[in-house]
Write a protein that holds these residues in place. Sequence first.
Motif, PDB file in Angstrom:
ATOM      1  N   GLU A  78       0.914  -1.145   0.002  1.00 60.97           N
ATOM      2  CA  GLU A  78      -0.215  -0.120  -0.109  1.00 60.97           C
ATOM      3  C   GLU A  78       0.924   1.182  -0.124  1.00 60.97           C
ATOM      4  O   GLU A  78       1.586   1.543   0.963  1.00 60.97           O
ATOM      5  CB  GLU A  78      -0.987  -0.031   1.301  1.00 60.97           C
ATOM      6  N   ARG A  79       0.724   2.013  -1.231  1.00 62.27           N
ATOM      7  CA  ARG A  79       1.612   3.117  -1.291  1.00 62.27           C
ATOM      8  C   ARG A  79       0.756   4.633  -1.767  1.00 62.27           C
ATOM      9  O   ARG A  79       0.104   4.226  -2.593  1.00 62.27           O
ATOM     10  CB  ARG A  79       2.840   2.950  -2.212  1.00 62.27           C
ATOM     11  N   ASP A  80       1.019   5.449  -0.821  1.00 59.86           N
ATOM     12  CA  ASP A  80       0.082   6.595  -0.990  1.00 59.86           C
ATOM     13  C   ASP A  80      -1.510   6.238  -1.232  1.00 59.86           C
ATOM     14  O   ASP A  80      -2.143   6.966  -2.072  1.00 59.86           O
ATOM     15  CB  ASP A  80       0.381   7.378  -2.430  1.00 59.86           C
ATOM     16  N   HIS A  81      -1.797   5.430  -0.123  1.00 62.40           N
ATOM     17  CA  HIS A  81      -3.317   4.701  -0.019  1.00 62.40           C
ATOM     18  C   HIS A  81      -3.880   4.007  -1.272  1.00 62.40           C
ATOM     19  O   HIS A  81      -4.787   4.052  -1.324  1.00 62.40           O
ATOM     20  CB  HIS A  81      -4.198   5.974   0.277  1.00 62.40           C
ATOM     21  N   VAL A  82      -3.021   3.438  -1.904  1.00 62.43           N
ATOM     22  CA  VAL A  82      -3.270   2.937  -3.272  1.00 62.43           C
ATOM     23  C   VAL A  82      -2.418   1.455  -3.024  1.00 62.43           C
ATOM     24  O   VAL A  82      -1.282   1.429  -2.771  1.00 62.43           O
ATOM     25  CB  VAL A  82      -2.913   3.349  -4.647  1.00 62.43           C
ATOM     26  N   LEU A  83      -3.422   0.568  -3.395  1.00 63.83           N
ATOM     27  CA  LEU A  83      -2.670  -1.036  -3.570  1.00 63.83           C
ATOM     28  C   LEU A  83      -2.117  -1.287  -4.550  1.00 63.83           C
ATOM     29  O   LEU A  83      -2.489  -0.923  -5.694  1.00 63.83           O
ATOM     30  CB  LEU A  83      -3.902  -2.118  -3.171  1.00 63.83           C
ATOM     31  N   ARG A  84      -0.718  -1.639  -4.606  1.00 69.01           N
ATOM     32  CA  ARG A  84      -0.108  -1.883  -5.571  1.00 69.01           C
ATOM     33  C   ARG A  84       0.519  -3.285  -5.730  1.00 69.01           C
ATOM     34  O   ARG A  84       1.041  -3.773  -4.790  1.00 69.01           O
ATOM     35  CB  ARG A  84       1.327  -0.869  -5.703  1.00 69.01           C
ATOM     36  N   ASN A  85       0.508  -3.950  -6.825  1.00 69.14           N
ATOM     37  CA  ASN A  85       1.341  -5.327  -6.902  1.00 69.14           C
ATOM     38  C   ASN A  85       2.520  -5.205  -7.596  1.00 69.14           C
ATOM     39  O   ASN A  85       2.689  -4.736  -8.570  1.00 69.14           O
ATOM     40  CB  ASN A  85       0.106  -6.222  -7.920  1.00 69.14           C
ATOM     41  N   ILE A  86       3.416  -5.696  -6.724  1.00 64.40           N
ATOM     42  CA  ILE A  86       4.817  -5.758  -7.252  1.00 64.40           C
ATOM     43  C   ILE A  86       5.240  -6.832  -7.672  1.00 64.40           C
ATOM     44  O   ILE A  86       5.502  -7.764  -6.673  1.00 64.40           O
ATOM     45  CB  ILE A  86       5.786  -5.108  -5.933  1.00 64.40           C
ATOM     46  N   LYS A  87       5.837  -6.711  -8.727  1.00 62.17           N
ATOM     47  CA  LYS A  87       6.257  -8.472  -9.309  1.00 62.17           C
ATOM     48  C   LYS A  87       7.625  -8.492  -9.037  1.00 62.17           C
ATOM     49  O   LYS A  87       8.363  -7.713  -8.989  1.00 62.17           O
ATOM     50  CB  LYS A  87       6.050  -8.240 -10.930  1.00 62.17           C
ATOM     51  N   ALA A  88       7.918  -9.731  -8.469  1.00 63.42           N
ATOM     52  CA  ALA A  88       9.439 -10.075  -8.101  1.00 63.42           C
ATOM     53  C   ALA A  88       9.719 -11.265  -9.168  1.00 63.42           C
ATOM     54  O   ALA A  88       9.309 -12.365  -8.867  1.00 63.42           O
ATOM     55  CB  ALA A  88       9.381 -10.524  -6.668  1.00 63.42           C
ATOM     56  N   ASN A  89      10.694 -11.028  -9.936  1.00 66.48           N
ATOM     57  CA  ASN A  89      10.902 -12.016 -10.986  1.00 66.48           C
ATOM     58  C   ASN A  89      11.772 -13.226 -10.160  1.00 66.48           C
ATOM     59  O   ASN A  89      11.907 -14.321 -10.621  1.00 66.48           O
ATOM     60  CB  ASN A  89      12.074 -11.597 -12.004  1.00 66.48           C
ATOM     61  N   ASN A  90      12.575 -12.915  -9.226  1.00 64.61           N
ATOM     62  CA  ASN A  90      13.552 -14.061  -8.835  1.00 64.61           C
ATOM     63  C   ASN A  90      13.273 -14.289  -7.236  1.00 64.61           C
ATOM     64  O   ASN A  90      13.576 -15.626  -6.932  1.00 64.61           O
ATOM     65  CB  ASN A  90      14.979 -13.497  -8.987  1.00 64.61           C
TER      66      ASN A  90
END
Length: 494
Positions: A78-90
Amino acid sequence: AALRKAIIDNTVEYPEFEGSEHHDILSVSLGFFDGALWKMLRQNVVDRSDKIDVWFSSPARHLIQDPATKTVIGVQIERDHVLRNIKANNGVVMATGGFENNPEMLEDYLGASKLVPLGTLYNKGDGIKMATEVGASLWHMNNYESLGMLHGLAFTVPTGKRGKLILGDWKAIYDGSVFLAGDDGTRYYPEDMTNRHGHVYSHGYWKVPQNNHHPHIIFDKKQYEKFADKETSIYPQAQDMIIEANTLEELAKKIGAVPEKLQEQVAEFNFFATEGKDYAFHRNPETMQAFDAEGPYYALSVSQTVLNTQGGPRRNARAEILSNDGTPIPHLYGAGELGGISAGRYQAGENIAECLIFGKIAGLNAARVKEEVFEHTAEEPDAVSSASQTEKKVNLGSDLDVKETYMVGANQYLGRSNAGVGNEVVVRITVDDDKKLKDIEILKQSETGIGAQAIESMPKEMISKNTYEVDSISGASATSRALKEAVKDAMNKI
C-alpha cells in the motif's frame, strides 16, 4: 583488548553449553546503543541508491502466489493509499520482525496478558500473517526475550508506549526490605537472581517466568531512602512513580493486590530475614532485611518487558521459507527475528547475527536468476522490483531520490548531524542582531523514547544560555550529542 575480553565475558549467557568458549564479537564502534551498525548498513544502501529503490510508508499487505505452482511471484503493498502489485522475478525476502506489539498474538502464543515493548512499536506480526496465507509452517512461536530490572522488568508505561530499559546493579530493587510481588501480592521470584535476556533458572532449565499483569516492587521506609538516594539511583525518575500508603492493607488496595496475601507475604519475608534463610526462593539472606513494623509502605508498578519475539515462518539453511509439508515455498525467503532460530533460549547478539547472516544468504538466493519460468494468470503487476530486468509499468520512484530542501531567512542558519541513534538531525537556528540564539527549530529527526525528550527539552536550555554546550540528557547521550553537533554546525555559519 581488555574491553573486548570484558564484553565477551559478559555476553556469554550460557557458558555451560558446549562450544561457548568460541563465542566472539564483532563491533563497528566502541559505543553502546549509538546506532552505529544501523548507520553503516543504511549508508551502504544510500551509496547504491542507483540500484536499490527504497519505499517508506509502503507496508506490505499480502504476498502474491501463483495458484498452480505455489511460487511467490510478488508482493502487494500500500503506497500513497493505493494498493500496488509488485512483481518479483527471482524472489521475495521477508524480514518484517516479530509480533511484540500485537496483543492478540501475545496472548495466543506467549500466554502473556501484558508486555511492555523495549524496541520498535511497529512489529505487529504482519509477516507471520502473510506467510501463513501462502502455506508457511511456523516455529518457535512461544519464545521471546526480555531485558531490564530483576527478571526483565521496566517501570509501567501507558499502553502503546515504549518501556525504559534499565540496566546495571541497582541494589535498591533487591537488597534490603524489598521484594517483588505478583498480581495477588505474593512473591514469585528470587529478587537477587540475574536473568539471561529475561530467562531465569528454574529446576535445571532457563525460561521466562509466567507473566503477571500488574507486578509491583514492595518496600518500606528504610528502603525508600535508598530509592531517594540520587548518588546510587540508576533511574532517579522512579521517585515520582512511588505509591505510598500508611498500612499494608491500604497499599494492597491501591495496587490491586489481595490485602491478606500481601500482609502474610511481608510477615513471611520478615521471618525468612530473621531466620537468615529464604525457604521459599533461596534468595541470599544477606540481601534480606525485615520490614518496619509500622508504615508507611511503598510500591512501584513494573511490567514484564518484551525485547523481541522469535516466532515466525520456518526456514532452512538456505533461508528458504518452508511449507507445512517441509518443502520450500518457491522464491520465498526469510531473515532476522521473523522465524528466528532460537527455540527456547537466546544468546546475546544472536538475532543481530542471524539478521546479517541469513539476510545475506536470503538476499543471494533471492537475487539469483532462476532457471525455471512460471507463467501465471494473476493480475498484471503495477511495478517490478529493482532486481528484475523487465520494464516497470508504473514508476514508483525511490524515496532516497527525494531531495530535502529547507528554506532559510534573514539571520537563519542550517545545521546537520549524523551522531544520533536514528537518521540525520537537521536544525534551523535563528539569531538576533547581536548574533545570540533566538530560536532553534528541529526540521528533521527520528529519535525515539528518551531521545525524543532530549530533542524537545535541550533547545530551550541552549537558547537561554546562548550555546550548544549544555548538559546531555541522562539516557540519551547519542541524541544529545547529535543535537549539539547540529546546533554547533549551524552556529559556525553565523
